[in-house]
Motif scaffolding. Structure first.
Motif, PDB file in Angstrom:
ATOM      1  N   UNK A   1       0.856  -1.180   0.000  1.00  0.00           N
ATOM      2  CA  UNK A   1       0.000   0.000   0.000  1.00  0.00           C
ATOM      3  C   UNK A   1       0.892   1.229   0.000  1.00  0.00           C
ATOM      4  N   UNK A   2       0.496   2.277  -0.720  1.00  0.00           N
ATOM      5  CA  UNK A   2       1.365   3.446  -0.832  1.00  0.00           C
ATOM      6  C   UNK A   2       0.608   4.747  -0.591  1.00  0.00           C
ATOM      7  N   UNK A   3       1.307   5.671   0.034  1.00  0.00           N
ATOM      8  CA  UNK A   3       0.869   7.067   0.119  1.00  0.00           C
ATOM      9  C   UNK A   3       2.100   7.892  -0.247  1.00  0.00           C
ATOM     10  N   UNK A   4       2.188   8.252  -1.517  1.00  0.00           N
ATOM     11  CA  UNK A   4       3.357   8.966  -2.035  1.00  0.00           C
ATOM     12  C   UNK A   4       2.916  10.315  -2.574  1.00  0.00           C
ATOM     13  N   UNK A   5       3.531  11.360  -2.047  1.00  0.00           N
ATOM     14  CA  UNK A   5       3.322  12.757  -2.430  1.00  0.00           C
ATOM     15  C   UNK A   5       2.011  13.324  -1.864  1.00  0.00           C
ATOM     16  N   UNK A   6       0.847  12.813  -2.228  1.00  0.00           N
ATOM     17  CA  UNK A   6      -0.402  13.327  -1.658  1.00  0.00           C
ATOM     18  C   UNK A   6      -1.505  12.306  -1.891  1.00  0.00           C
ATOM     19  N   UNK A   7      -2.514  12.261  -0.984  1.00  0.00           N
ATOM     20  CA  UNK A   7      -3.620  11.314  -1.177  1.00  0.00           C
ATOM     21  C   UNK A   7      -4.373  11.613  -2.469  1.00  0.00           C
ATOM     22  N   UNK A   8      -4.654  10.593  -3.258  1.00  0.00           N
ATOM     23  CA  UNK A   8      -5.387  10.785  -4.514  1.00  0.00           C
ATOM     24  C   UNK A   8      -6.879  10.673  -4.295  1.00  0.00           C
ATOM     25  N   UNK A   9      -7.424  11.567  -3.459  1.00  0.00           N
ATOM     26  CA  UNK A   9      -8.841  11.503  -3.117  1.00  0.00           C
ATOM     27  C   UNK A   9      -9.632  12.552  -3.891  1.00  0.00           C
ATOM     28  N   UNK A  10     -10.899  12.251  -4.155  1.00  0.00           N
ATOM     29  CA  UNK A  10     -11.802  13.193  -4.809  1.00  0.00           C
ATOM     30  C   UNK A  10     -12.334  14.172  -3.752  1.00  0.00           C
ATOM     31  N   UNK A  11     -12.076  15.466  -3.888  1.00  0.00           N
ATOM     32  CA  UNK A  11     -12.467  16.423  -2.851  1.00  0.00           C
ATOM     33  C   UNK A  11     -13.970  16.568  -2.652  1.00  0.00           C
ATOM     34  N   UNK A  12     -14.764  16.277  -3.695  1.00  0.00           N
ATOM     35  CA  UNK A  12     -16.205  16.424  -3.583  1.00  0.00           C
ATOM     36  C   UNK A  12     -16.912  15.216  -3.013  1.00  0.00           C
ATOM     37  N   UNK A  13     -16.128  14.208  -2.605  1.00  0.00           N
ATOM     38  CA  UNK A  13     -16.707  12.993  -2.030  1.00  0.00           C
ATOM     39  C   UNK A  13     -16.327  12.863  -0.560  1.00  0.00           C
ATOM     40  N   UNK A  14     -17.068  12.034   0.151  1.00  0.00           N
ATOM     41  CA  UNK A  14     -16.730  11.719   1.533  1.00  0.00           C
ATOM     42  C   UNK A  14     -15.627  10.656   1.556  1.00  0.00           C
ATOM     43  N   UNK A  15     -15.114  10.384   2.743  1.00  0.00           N
ATOM     44  CA  UNK A  15     -14.102   9.336   2.877  1.00  0.00           C
ATOM     45  C   UNK A  15     -14.663   7.989   2.436  1.00  0.00           C
ATOM     46  N   UNK A  16     -15.881   7.690   2.854  1.00  0.00           N
ATOM     47  CA  UNK A  16     -16.489   6.409   2.500  1.00  0.00           C
ATOM     48  C   UNK A  16     -16.691   6.304   0.993  1.00  0.00           C
ATOM     49  N   UNK A  17     -17.112   7.383   0.365  1.00  0.00           N
ATOM     50  CA  UNK A  17     -17.314   7.363  -1.084  1.00  0.00           C
ATOM     51  C   UNK A  17     -15.994   7.180  -1.816  1.00  0.00           C
ATOM     52  N   UNK A  18     -14.947   7.836  -1.360  1.00  0.00           N
ATOM     53  CA  UNK A  18     -13.636   7.662  -1.971  1.00  0.00           C
ATOM     54  C   UNK A  18     -13.153   6.222  -1.848  1.00  0.00           C
TER      55      UNK A  18
ATOM     56  N   UNK B   1     -13.002   3.229  10.865  1.00  0.00           N
ATOM     57  CA  UNK B   1     -12.838   3.165  12.322  1.00  0.00           C
ATOM     58  C   UNK B   1     -11.362   3.208  12.704  1.00  0.00           C
ATOM     59  N   UNK B   2     -10.558   2.416  12.003  1.00  0.00           N
ATOM     60  CA  UNK B   2      -9.128   2.328  12.301  1.00  0.00           C
ATOM     61  C   UNK B   2      -8.440   3.678  12.170  1.00  0.00           C
ATOM     62  N   UNK B   3      -8.799   4.436  11.139  1.00  0.00           N
ATOM     63  CA  UNK B   3      -8.127   5.714  10.878  1.00  0.00           C
ATOM     64  C   UNK B   3      -8.832   6.909  11.520  1.00  0.00           C
ATOM     65  N   UNK B   4      -9.878   6.634  12.300  1.00  0.00           N
ATOM     66  CA  UNK B   4     -10.551   7.705  13.026  1.00  0.00           C
ATOM     67  C   UNK B   4     -11.412   8.600  12.166  1.00  0.00           C
ATOM     68  N   UNK B   5     -11.891   8.071  11.039  1.00  0.00           N
ATOM     69  CA  UNK B   5     -12.705   8.880  10.125  1.00  0.00           C
ATOM     70  C   UNK B   5     -14.180   8.507  10.144  1.00  0.00           C
ATOM     71  N   UNK B   6     -14.539   7.542  10.963  1.00  0.00           N
ATOM     72  CA  UNK B   6     -15.932   7.080  10.974  1.00  0.00           C
ATOM     73  C   UNK B   6     -16.894   8.199  11.356  1.00  0.00           C
ATOM     74  N   UNK B   7     -16.461   9.059  12.271  1.00  0.00           N
ATOM     75  CA  UNK B   7     -17.341  10.132  12.736  1.00  0.00           C
ATOM     76  C   UNK B   7     -17.454  11.282  11.730  1.00  0.00           C
ATOM     77  N   UNK B   8     -16.591  11.248  10.692  1.00  0.00           N
ATOM     78  CA  UNK B   8     -16.647  12.325   9.683  1.00  0.00           C
ATOM     79  C   UNK B   8     -17.966  12.288   8.918  1.00  0.00           C
ATOM     80  N   UNK B   9     -18.600  11.115   8.907  1.00  0.00           N
ATOM     81  CA  UNK B   9     -19.930  10.983   8.313  1.00  0.00           C
ATOM     82  C   UNK B   9     -19.988  11.461   6.875  1.00  0.00           C
TER      83      UNK B   9
END
Length: 306
Positions: free
Chosen positions: A77-94, A115-123
């Motif tokens: 698993x890699x996290x190099x330079x910056x997370x490749x996440x879609x800004x208009x989506x939630x964590x779960x959607x990404x 839950x592991x990464x502490x994002x569950x409450x971000x909803x």
């Protein structure tokens, strides 16, 4: 010894510049391997080659003892330079989009990672409204989606506030200790790296100049009086017999490090001189990992550790 990553002479050349220059590195199973170097030293390029995101110009690498890199990279698993996440989506959607693109069955994995990464409450909060720490934790969650045995994290605490740094640090330790994941991590915040790393590699101008375990690195960066002399044997005799100093070592020819009576450096110098020891240099050195790193970079003390 079982290795997760082994490289031999790994090199990447852009134009006429060797950005990574014949690096031979070993990351052991279970390590949190701290990868240290200045900006432009070659850390990210090395990580990209290990992850299959850049093609080496020369050299070789093995993953989990195998040269079948395509198959073994499924375990990374890699996290190099910056997370490749879609800004208009939630964590779960990404995570859902990434899961589908990778063809991974869910089986509760997304909820587990939130839950592991502490994002569950971000909803339903969209990523564009996340703090930097939340974005980094999402990036780590995305890197964990395939349940990897090996994580490659490039500057995961860069730009975080103290609270965010602590959260990511705790997560890294949990992944290593409780999940058994081997981690290769780079960071400019050496004080934080020293809290988690079990082994270090220091890269300078593309070349790996030192590789050592955390205990050895702590010993090398220990506060001391450093003496440089042409007559080490005589100096050692004076330290032991005239000054009754026992805590010292000779890390390299012509250099003595004294670890006690650091408030009496002038007296130590005086006694050595009176006994016929010519002192070329005498100064206090060490303090922490950052101090050792800066000394290595500035003075070019190129040595290879065990």
């Amino acid at each position: 010894m079982e290795y997760v990553l082994e490289t031999e002479g790994l090199t990447k050349i852009y134009g006429r510049t060797a950005v990574v220059d014949h690096v031979s590195m070993q990351v052991r199973k279970g390590d949190i391997y701290g990868f240290i170097g200045k900006n432009g030293a070659g850390k990210t390029t090395f990580m990209r080659m290990a992850a299959g995101l850049a093609r080496p110009s020369a050299g070789s690498l093995r993953l989990f003892g195998s040269e079948d890199l395509l198959r073994q990279r499924m375990r990374i698993g890699t996290l190099i330079e910056s997370p490749g996440a879609y800004p208009g989506m939630t964590a779960k959607e990404n995570l859902t989009v990434l899961k589908k693109s990778l063809g991974i069955p869910d089986r509760g994995r997304i909820e587990e990672l939130l839950t592991l990464t502490g994002l569950k409450e971000a909803g339903g909060k969209k990523v564009k409204h996340y703090s930097m720490g939340m974005k980094q934790r999402l990036g780590i969650a995305m890197a964990l989606l395939r349940d990897p045995d090996f994580l490659i994290l490039d500057e995961p605490i860069n730009g975080l506030d103290p609270s965010g740094i602590r959260e990511v640090r705790d997560l890294i330790q949990e992944l290593n200790r409780e999940k058994g994941i081997t981690i290769l991590i780079s960071s400019h915040i050496l004080g934080e790296l020293a809290k988690v790393a079990t082994r270090y590699g220091i890269i300078r101008e593309g070349a790996l100049v030192e590789e050592s375990d955390a205990r050895t690195m702590a010993e090398r960066s220990r506060r001391c009086q450093k003496l440089v002399t042409d007559n080490v044997e005589r100096a050692v005799t004076v330290l032991e017999e005239a000054l009754h100093i026992q805590s010292f070592d000779v890390p390299e020819p012509g250099v003595i490090r004294v670890f006690e009576r650091l408030s009496e450096t002038a007296e130590i110098n005086r006694v050595l001189t009176e006994h016929g020891v010519a002192i070329k240099e005498s100064y206090l050195a060490g303090q922490d990992l950052e101090g050792y790193f800066m000394e290595l970079m500035e003075q070019g003390l190129l040595r290879k550790g065990e």
